[in-house]
Design a protein around this motif. Structure first.
Motif, mmCIF file in Angstrom:
data_model
loop_
_atom_site.group_PDB
_atom_site.id
_atom_site.type_symbol
_atom_site.label_atom_id
_atom_site.label_comp_id
_atom_site.label_asym_id
_atom_site.label_seq_id
_atom_site.Cartn_x
_atom_site.Cartn_y
_atom_site.Cartn_z
ATOM 1 N N ALA A 1 0.832 -1.205 0.000
ATOM 2 C CA ALA A 1 0.000 0.000 0.000
ATOM 3 C C ALA A 1 0.867 1.255 0.000
ATOM 4 N N ARG A 2 1.948 1.245 0.780
ATOM 5 C CA ARG A 2 2.819 2.444 0.815
ATOM 6 C C ARG A 2 3.515 2.648 -0.530
ATOM 7 N N LEU A 3 3.971 1.553 -1.145
ATOM 8 C CA LEU A 3 4.607 1.707 -2.452
ATOM 9 C C LEU A 3 3.573 2.169 -3.485
ATOM 10 N N GLY A 4 2.347 1.689 -3.351
ATOM 11 C CA GLY A 4 1.278 2.162 -4.227
ATOM 12 C C GLY A 4 1.050 3.654 -4.071
ATOM 13 N N ARG A 5 1.084 4.118 -2.823
ATOM 14 C CA ARG A 5 0.927 5.555 -2.585
ATOM 15 C C ARG A 5 2.072 6.348 -3.204
ATOM 16 N N VAL A 6 3.291 5.801 -3.114
ATOM 17 C CA VAL A 6 4.451 6.436 -3.758
ATOM 18 C C VAL A 6 4.215 6.559 -5.266
ATOM 19 N N ARG A 7 3.829 5.449 -5.898
ATOM 20 C CA ARG A 7 3.623 5.470 -7.353
ATOM 21 C C ARG A 7 2.507 6.453 -7.728
ATOM 22 N N TRP A 8 1.503 6.544 -6.884
ATOM 23 C CA TRP A 8 0.425 7.514 -7.114
ATOM 24 C C TRP A 8 0.981 8.938 -7.097
#
Length: 570
Positions: A60-67
């Motif tokens: 989820a945190r890496l997803g937020r980064v990519r976002w």
């Protein structure tokens, strides 16, 4: 040091001591991303993922980064995987909704928000996100209940509600101020302040403008001609601080040429942005985003400039102790309304909204190419879909029913929004094909289509703003019902400063009756259009050279009140 800075320092120390501490890396990723440091947040998320591959919290945190890096498809895949692994986690469903919005999957985003709300039904933040997105999709299921939940949360001091989204609720100025204040109080506790710096005492004023809209965006479209005129003012130097990258648009090139300096700050941490504004010696800093999406209130909260002003992009009070002034006019904020604002109100002697008076209204495609019938009155409302609430649509459809042979021309919304509006028309006994939808187009193409529009019908409580300016510039009269809030008075301000107060009506019944009367009387409609054509040339609303003079005089007066003496002390 602020609480947030202290927490980041403690977490960095923790992972240095215990590099295998998975939870600390996850918390550090959150802290770094909260500070706007995407690179550091990515490093922390990647370290967490290496410690526990495929763990939903790390994904989820890496997803937020990519976002945050605008890699929306990768972000969506990461968040979808996280949600599959942690199906009962409302926060992950919420982030997935944000990502799917930007990945152009609007209906899937709504489902994610609906799931987040179902998992945490008493959490106002989830309710507010779902409410805001349902408004964008013209999905009015449970709208009143969601709105009540959100307004109750504000009434009870809950800071979870986004002030920008709250502008679409039928709330009072006092409620809007409370919503903004609650968010500002939370932010003020987490952001470090820079040491105070006084306003310079002499020499040209350094005036900064911070925005994520310096390009082909409503903010860029409204301000570019004014900045070109301000370049001629010897006692002002304009510096633009762009939170958005260069979009390659003609507007961006004009902004670059008009400013003394254009700083590109896209993707930088909040503290770095604040330091650059401070290093540039800015005396008066205008926040041209406020609580809108893509803004950085954290930067303003650090107090990089001695005087900070809320103007143009956020039509309401910031509620923030770090914003000193609001720039308005006597119509959008009458003196009796000042209690609804935390800022001191500055008023221009003209409409507060500038515009690009160099824009050309090109020839339009044929009516048939626009999807319009060969004959009949064209009523239009090109406002964003979230402004098309049940009340506004009801009165639009009443007008449509009262003007035989007319069509209602709307801006196409996301997802199934257009189909939902046609279904509402069908339920009202109207042929749904009388609703015609225009896709989002480059600004010159969109502006040209006003040549086929006879009358613009506004929304309430969130008016047409940039869109009203476009309509009036293109010669299409705007009918509106000014309300109590700033957001409900912008179109009325433009009409007022054009001398077209007859187009500002008191209530929905008068709105419908006036629109039907004009729609059924070609001579009366032509007379209003004639008045607009004259007012456009003579009223001064679109005179950006005069706007620049008034704007400069106001800033000089403001600065002198804080010790600036201009060239007198040079």
């Amino acid at each position: 040091m602020s609480h947030a800075s202290s927490e980041r320092a403690q977490l960095r120390a923790a992972v240095t001591r215990q590099p295998a501490d998975f939870i600390a890396w996850v918390m550090l990723a959150d802290a770094e991303l909260g500070a706007g440091d995407i690179q550091a947040g990515e490093h922390a998320a990647q370290r967490a993922l290496r410690l526990r591959p495929d763990h939903p919290e790390a994904l989820a945190r890496l997803g937020r980064v990519r976002w945050m890096q605008h890699q929306h498809q990768q972000a969506a895949e990461l968040l979808q995987r996280a949600c599959q692994l942690a199906p009962h986690h409302p926060g992950m469903a919420l982030w997935l909704g944000h990502v799917l919005e930007d990945a152009n999957q609007p209906e899937a985003a709504a489902e994610a928000y609906r799931r987040a709300h179902a998992l945490a039904p008493d959490e106002p933040y989830m309710a507010a996100q779902l409410l805001n997105w349902q408004r964008r999709l013209c999905d009015w299921r449970n709208l009143d209940a969601l709105s009540r939940q959100v307004r109750d949360a504000v009434a009870h001091g809950n800071p979870a509600v986004e002030p920008f989204a709250f502008l679409s609720e039928d709330a009072s100025p006092a409620e809007q101020l409370a919503c903004a204040r609650q968010r500002a109080q939370v932010l003020a506790q987490s952001v470090p302040r820079l040491p105070p710096r006084p306003l310079r005492s002499h020499g040209p004023l350094q005036v900064g403008f911070l925005s994520n809209g310096f390009g082909a965006h409503p903010t860029g479209l409204l301000t570019v001609a004014l900045f070109e005129q301000l370049r001629r003012q010897p006692q002002l130097q304009v510096q633009l601080f762009a939170l958005n990258a260069d979009d390659g648009s003609p507007i961006r090139r004009r902004l670059q040429a008009a400013a003394h300096v254009l700083h590109v700050l896209a993707g930088q941490p909040h503290a770095a942005i604040a330091q650059q504004i401070r290093a540039a010696g800015i005396d008066i800093l205008f926040d041209l985003r406020g609580w809108g999406g893509g803004g950085t209130p954290e930067v303003l909260a650090m107090r990089p400039a001695p005087l900070q002003v809320n103007w143009l992009a956020y039509p309401g009070s910031s509620g923030a102790p770090w914003i000193d002034y609001l720039l308005a006019d006597g119509f959008v904020v009458p003196h009796a309304a000042e209690a609804g604002f935390s800022e001191k109100v500055l008023r221009l002697p003209r409409a507060f909204q500038p515009s690009d008076n160099t824009r050309k209204v090109e020839s339009a495609p044929t009516r048939a190419e626009c999807g319009l019938p060969a004959q009949g009155v064209v009523l239009c409302c090109f406002n964003n879909s979230y402004k098309l609430n049940p009340r506004s649509v009801a009165r639009l459809l009443q007008v449509l029913a009262g003007v035989p042979g007319s069509v209602l021309w709307l801006l196409s919304g996301p997802g199934q929004a257009d189909q939902r509006l046609r279904q509402v028309a069908r339920q009202q006994g109207l042929d749904p094909e009388r609703l015609v939808f225009m896709p989002k187009l480059p600004h010159p193409q969109y502006l040209a289509r006003y040549r086929h529009a006879d009358l613009f019908l506004d929304t309430h409580p969130y008016n047409a703003h940039t869109t009203a300016s476009d309509a009036l510039w293109a010669g299409c009269p705007v009918l509106t019902t000014p309300g109590q809030t700033f957001a409900a008075r912008v179109a009325g301000s433009l009409n007022h400063h054009l001398g077209l107060d007859a187009m500002n009506v008191a209530d929905d019944a008068t709105f419908v009756a006036t629109a039907i009367a004009l729609g059924n009387d070609p001579d009366a409609l032509q007379a209003v259009r004639g008045q607009l054509a004259i007012a456009r040339e003579q009223s001064g609303l679109f005179d950006m050279a005069a706007f620049a003079e008034d704007f400069t005089a106001l800033l000089h007066g403001l600065a002198r009140g804080h010790g600036w003496r201009g060239d007198d002390a040079g």
